[in-house]
Scaffold this motif. Structure first.
Motif, PDB file in Angstrom:
ATOM      1  N   GLU A 490       0.824  -1.214   0.000  1.00 44.51           N
ATOM      2  CA  GLU A 490       0.000   0.000   0.000  1.00 44.51           C
ATOM      3  C   GLU A 490       0.857   1.262   0.000  1.00 44.51           C
ATOM      4  O   GLU A 490       0.612   2.199   0.758  1.00 44.51           O
ATOM      5  N   LEU A 492       2.133   4.802  -1.241  1.00 39.65           N
ATOM      6  CA  LEU A 492       1.525   5.975  -1.849  1.00 39.65           C
ATOM      7  C   LEU A 492       2.563   7.081  -1.973  1.00 39.65           C
ATOM      8  O   LEU A 492       3.224   7.404  -0.995  1.00 39.65           O
ATOM      9  N   SER A 494       1.468   5.244  -5.577  1.00 44.04           N
ATOM     10  CA  SER A 494       1.697   3.877  -6.040  1.00 44.04           C
ATOM     11  C   SER A 494       2.715   3.829  -7.169  1.00 44.04           C
ATOM     12  O   SER A 494       3.344   2.793  -7.394  1.00 44.04           O
ATOM     13  N   TRP A 552      -0.054   9.004   5.616  1.00 41.83           N
ATOM     14  CA  TRP A 552      -0.445   7.903   4.719  1.00 41.83           C
ATOM     15  C   TRP A 552      -1.966   7.871   4.553  1.00 41.83           C
ATOM     16  O   TRP A 552      -2.479   7.741   3.428  1.00 41.83           O
ATOM     17  N   ALA A 553      -2.704   7.981   5.664  1.00 40.67           N
ATOM     18  CA  ALA A 553      -4.165   7.906   5.602  1.00 40.67           C
ATOM     19  C   ALA A 553      -4.753   9.076   4.814  1.00 40.67           C
ATOM     20  O   ALA A 553      -5.730   8.919   4.081  1.00 40.67           O
ATOM     21  N   ARG A 555      -3.417  10.536   2.278  1.00 39.97           N
ATOM     22  CA  ARG A 555      -3.248  10.205   0.864  1.00 39.97           C
ATOM     23  C   ARG A 555      -4.202   9.092   0.434  1.00 39.97           C
ATOM     24  O   ARG A 555      -4.754   9.122  -0.663  1.00 39.97           O
ATOM     25  N   LYS A 556      -4.392   8.121   1.305  1.00 38.70           N
ATOM     26  CA  LYS A 556      -5.246   6.988   0.972  1.00 38.70           C
ATOM     27  C   LYS A 556      -6.683   7.437   0.740  1.00 38.70           C
ATOM     28  O   LYS A 556      -7.343   6.999  -0.217  1.00 38.70           O
ATOM     29  N   GLU A 586     -14.348   1.944   3.357  1.00 35.97           N
ATOM     30  CA  GLU A 586     -12.952   2.211   3.711  1.00 35.97           C
ATOM     31  C   GLU A 586     -12.728   3.702   3.941  1.00 35.97           C
ATOM     32  O   GLU A 586     -11.973   4.090   4.838  1.00 35.97           O
ATOM     33  N   LEU A 590     -11.280   5.044   7.545  1.00 35.15           N
ATOM     34  CA  LEU A 590     -10.067   5.869   7.656  1.00 35.15           C
ATOM     35  C   LEU A 590     -10.395   7.251   8.211  1.00 35.15           C
ATOM     36  O   LEU A 590      -9.650   7.793   9.042  1.00 35.15           O
TER      37      LEU A 590
END
Length: 756
Positions: A490, A492, A494, A552-553, A555-556, A586, A590
């Motif tokens: 995962e 990012l 990617s 990270w979250a 960006r996710k 999801e 998040l």
């Protein structure tokens, strides 16, 4: 316009100045004031207003890893009598006080550095005495304590404190931290400016905590300022600078352990990497082939067309002799300057500028055929091919299907040209332009109605000078030197973008084991194949790096929202499909866990919508978000709404940990774009708390908050102090400084901490 959602108001009185007030650094301790008792029949002390910290100016100078921090603190005495103050300032390890200056009348104050143990005794005493948890946040820090100094009634005094420290260095990375409260409430205004000098050239600088502005004075000299925004930016100020390695990729990794990843053995990591700047003629830069695609439809008539023509002329002039270019212009039909890209000479540049000046705006918008013509010819041998595609409208002529245009461009781009798209105004299909650029390693730029087309296009083109690392790809290599697809996942972004001079890669992801791995980056380095290897030793993971999972979250969530938005290009897309439900769930998970709120999930900050975040209420929440995503993320392809979506996604991809969690942009009722700031959500370390029913609730406990807690701890008790020290070892002690009652997960227990 700025919309502010409701927030709790925290009033701190007595001995402490509100450390929870952002961006307060210093803690003021009032000694007993001289109270003039009026000579009346009933004698009693007059109420006295506490000393207030009204301004903070921080100036940081770093010389080859030695940092000097100068804090100018302004204190105001709003009361009617003279008062004395003592300043308590949390600082990192290894700090030494160099000077303390006071501009008031009376004896000069002194300052000393107290160890963590001495600091803890002071913290505990003040917390118990004043029944205020503010100082608990800084458990685990050393402490600078000044002697008392007087402040006359109704006056302000300045205190200038200078301390020095040797900064930690990890490989090519040097880190600086200025401790500051993580609380969200507003407080004293603050300015921060830093000057960094190094004998080795500085490759890049990054702040994982705040938005910053950098100015490169010379290869070894960089200036940094904290960007002023309307969004609250609490939390310690952190920045890291990378030093060049003489022709090598400057790179470093950080990691954060998280028991929820990799079966308890994993966590999150961040990679910072920067290509070196070419020095003299030692490295020959790769030449570029630039195809300019200009919209000359009727809607471009007037000032927009003049700006686009000026930008195109600037780009032709900015190309180096020997680089290649072409100009394609379109409305209903498509025309071009030359059948294929030509080499730039003085003569060809003059002819091109004359061609640009002769363009006239009229007709419709044939985006599909313009793209096809731009991607048709074979790229010039030995050059990096780019397309600069500009439009101010939606496709009205020829192929109009967003999906068909996107797929046709992808199929036609056999030369792997990078597409840098420019959408001018609101009447553009933002998802289409963003997808065209992302799939080709390019970037999308949107020019708002009040912005200058020429300036925006020229800014992007200047950044594209001197490609250093083209078509980079990352492979994770395990202990035996073979690719390991399971050790890291995962990641990012990617796909790594091309790196141009001055660029920096900030890559985040999850690691799933305890064994060290190598991150191998391969690409065309100044036109020649090159491999770089960066070690990732997860044994060095630290709870101090709690900003990594939130970045990270962020960006996710942006990636997931964009996936739903791109699916909306197909009119037959079904939001009730299993795949769409999975994406929505999801996003909610998040957003709830990390407090990352978007225009689609802002309901999470509204207590009435989260009265019981479980069972049917959660189903209703999913339904609300799914409906919102269907009506906006999937259906709004243009207009202010489409622009807002793209701005928020871009902000989430680039935002540091403390920015973007509390604010986003949305379309107002009148079609304008406004900021929304949320103050009922608080991010602390790696946890998120929601203000619910007059208390702060850990996001992990939202579904069970109505149940009786496993343990209740009274403020100021021995059990409370023990909990504070236990949380400090996990870098989570700030949860106790939120104010009021706090319900949080501690190990396997649900603990209710009663506020003072």
């Amino acid at each position: 316009m700025r919309t502010v959602l409701p927030a709790c108001v925290r009033i701190v009185t007595g001995l402490l100045l509100a450390m929870s007030a952002v961006p307060a650094l210093a803690q003021v301790v009032r000694t007993e004031p001289v109270i003039i008792v009026p000579q009346v029949f009933r004698v009693r002390p007059m109420p006295t207003a506490s000393i207030v910290l009204t301004g903070i100016d921080a100036a940081v100078t770093v010389d080859d890893q030695v940092a000097s921090t100068v804090l100018e603190l302004t204190f105001t005495n709003p009361g009617g009598v003279q008062q004395e103050a003592v300043v308590l300032l949390p600082v990192p390890d290894g700090v030494a006080v160099r000077s303390l200056q006071y501009d008031g009348v009376g004896p000069e104050p002194t300052a000393q550095v107290l160890t963590k143990e001495e600091a803890r005794r002071i913290y505990d005493g003040i917390v118990r005495q004043m029944r205020d948890p503010a100082l608990v946040e800084f458990a685990g820090y050393n402490l600078i304590k000044t002697s008392a100094f007087p402040i006359p009634p109704g006056k302000s005094q300045k205190l200038s404190l200078t301390y020095e420290q040797v900064l930690t260095m990890d490989g090519d990375r040097v880190d600086y931290v200025l401790p500051r409260s993580e609380a969200l409430a507003g407080g004293a205004p603050m300015t921060i400016a830093a000057t960094i000098r190094s004998k080795r050239p500085i490759a890049s600088l990054y702040s994982p905590s705040h938005e910053i502005v950098t100015q490169r004075v010379s290869p070894g000299h960089v200036r940094v300022t904290l960007l002023r925004t309307s969004t609250p930016q609490p939390g310690s100020v952190r920045f890291s600078y990378m030093l060049e390695r003489g022709g090598e990729l400057s790179a470093s990794t950080l990691a954060y352990p998280d028991a929820s990843v990799g079966g308890g053995n994993g966590g999150f990591f961040m990679l910072l990497a920067s290509p070196p700047a070419p020095r003299g003629d030692a490295v020959k830069s790769v030449k570029r082939e630039v195809v300019l695609v200009l919209d000359r439809s009727g809607s471009m008539k007037g000032e927009k067309m003049k700006q686009a023509q000026a930008a195109a002329a600037q780009i032709i002039e900015g190309l180096e002799e020997g680089e290649a270019f072409n100009i394609i212009d379109y409305s209903d039909s498509v025309a071009s300057f030359a059948p294929q890209p030509v080499i730039k000479t003085r003569e060809s540049a003059d002819r091109a500028k004359a061609y640009i000046a002769g363009l006239d705006a009229n007709g419709g918008t044939n985006i599909n055929d313009a793209l096809a013509e731009a991607l048709r010819s074979k790229p010039t041998e030995g050059m990096l091919p780019m397309v600069l595609f500009l439009t101010d409208g939606l496709p009205t002529v020829g192929e109009r299907s967003e999906v068909a245009i996107r797929e046709a461009a992808k199929k036609a781009n056999t030369g792997e040209r990078r597409i840098f798209s420019f959408g001018v105004g609101f009447d553009v299909n933002t998802p289409l332009l963003a997808a065209l650029s992302k799939s080709s390693r390019g970037a999308a730029t949107f020019v708002l109605p009040d912005e200058d087309v020429e300036v925006k296009v020229s800014q992007v083109f200047r950044r594209l000078a001197g490609p250093v690392l083209a078509s980079p790809r990352l492979t994770v290599v395990g202990a035996h030197g073979e690719a390991d697809a399971t050790a890291v996942r995962e990641m990012l972004p990617s796909e790594l973008p091309d790196l141009f001079e001055g660029d920096q890669v900030v890559l985040t992801g999850k690691y799933t084991g305890t064994a060290p791995v190598v991150l191998r980056v391969e690409g065309e380095y100044f036109g020649a194949p090159r491999r770089f290897e960066i070690p990732l030793d997860v044994a060095q993971a630290s709870v101090r790096n709690s900003f990594i999972p939130r970045i990270w979250a962020n960006r996710k969530v942006g990636v997931l929202v964009d996936a739903i938005r791109q699916a909306g290009a197909d009119p037959a897309a079904n939001t009730n499909s299993a795949a769409m439900k999975e994406l929505v769930d999801e996003i909610i998970a998040l957003s709830t866990k990390y407090g990352i709120l978007t225009e689609y999930t802002s309901f999470l900050a509204t207590e009435s919508k989260m009265r019981s975040f479980s069972g049917q209420s959660l189903d209703e929440a999913r339904k609300d978000v799914r409906s919102n995503l269907e009506s906006r993320a999937m259906r709004e392809r243009s207009g202010a709404g489409g622009a807002v979506q793209q701005m928020n996604i871009k902000a989430q991809a680039a935002a540091p940990a403390s920015v973007g969690n509390y604010a986003f942009k949305q379309e107002a009722a009148d079609g304008r774009i406004e900021d929304v700031t949320i103050t009922t959500v608080q991010n602390v370390a790696d946890r998120t708390f929601f203000q619910r029913n007059n208390r702060w609730v850990d996001s992990q406990l939202l579904s069970t908050e109505a149940e009786k807690p496993d343990r209740t701890i009274e403020f100021g008790s021995d059990e409370y102090m023990t909990l504070a020290r236990d949380l400090a070892r996990e870098n989570r002690q700030v949860a106790l400084a939120l104010g009021g009652d706090v319900l949080l997960q501690v190990g396997k227990e649900r603990v209710l901490v009663k506020g003072p």
